[in-house]
Design a protein around this motif. Structure first.
Motif, PDB file in Angstrom:
ATOM      1  N   UNK A  13      -1.612  -1.840   1.968  1.00  0.00           N
ATOM      2  CA  UNK A  13      -0.452  -1.917   2.855  1.00  0.00           C
ATOM      3  C   UNK A  13       0.849  -1.733   2.086  1.00  0.00           C
ATOM      4  N   UNK A  14       0.834  -0.961   1.091  1.00  0.00           N
ATOM      5  CA  UNK A  14       2.029  -0.656   0.331  1.00  0.00           C
ATOM      6  C   UNK A  14       2.325  -1.628  -0.793  1.00  0.00           C
ATOM      7  N   UNK A  15       1.540  -2.704  -0.927  1.00  0.00           N
ATOM      8  CA  UNK A  15       1.751  -3.677  -2.007  1.00  0.00           C
ATOM      9  C   UNK A  15       0.751  -3.410  -3.120  1.00  0.00           C
ATOM     10  N   UNK A  16       1.237  -3.312  -4.345  1.00  0.00           N
ATOM     11  CA  UNK A  16       0.290  -3.045  -5.444  1.00  0.00           C
ATOM     12  C   UNK A  16      -0.553  -4.286  -5.735  1.00  0.00           C
ATOM     13  N   UNK A  17      -1.806  -4.080  -6.024  1.00  0.00           N
ATOM     14  CA  UNK A  17      -2.689  -5.169  -6.435  1.00  0.00           C
ATOM     15  C   UNK A  17      -2.460  -5.442  -7.913  1.00  0.00           C
ATOM     16  N   UNK A  18      -2.281  -6.692  -8.249  1.00  0.00           N
ATOM     17  CA  UNK A  18      -2.082  -7.053  -9.659  1.00  0.00           C
ATOM     18  C   UNK A  18      -3.146  -8.068 -10.035  1.00  0.00           C
TER      19      UNK A  18
END
Length: 105
Positions: A13-18
């Motif tokens: 959803x547009x948020x990078x996974x960290x």
């Protein structure tokens, strides 16, 4: 030569996974555990001290009662009537005659 490949982080959803940082979480849990253990230890210590105080209070009351009984017994043993009775009956003493009394000025 090194072949460096740069990959971009996957996104949802547009948020990078960290990668989750677990060290701060573990540090927080460790501090929470230490504080909790200290609280439990201090409460146990307080309860034990309350038991000690209670038992010492009971012992103090017992000693005060024993002291009172001993004072009463001491007053009875020092009674002049009792001393005279013991002197006459058990020791065989008698009152001195007038010839035996020496008056010192």
């Amino acid at each position: 030569m090194l072949d460096a490949t740069v990959r971009s982080l996957p996104k949802i959803n547009g948020f990078p996974l960290v990668r989750p940082r677990l060290l701060p979480l573990f540090a927080y849990l460790a501090v929470l555990l230490v504080v909790s253990l200290f609280f439990v230890w201090s409460r146990i210590t307080v309860v034990n001290l309350e038991y000690d105080i209670s038992s010492l209070g009971n012992r103090l009351r017992e000693v005060e009662q024993e002291n009172q009984k001993l004072r009463l017994e001491s007053a009875h043993l020092r009674s002049p009537v009792r001393i005279e009775r013991v002197a006459r009956t058990e020791l065989g003493l008698r009152m001195p005659t007038l010839a035996q009394v020496i008056i010192i000025d």
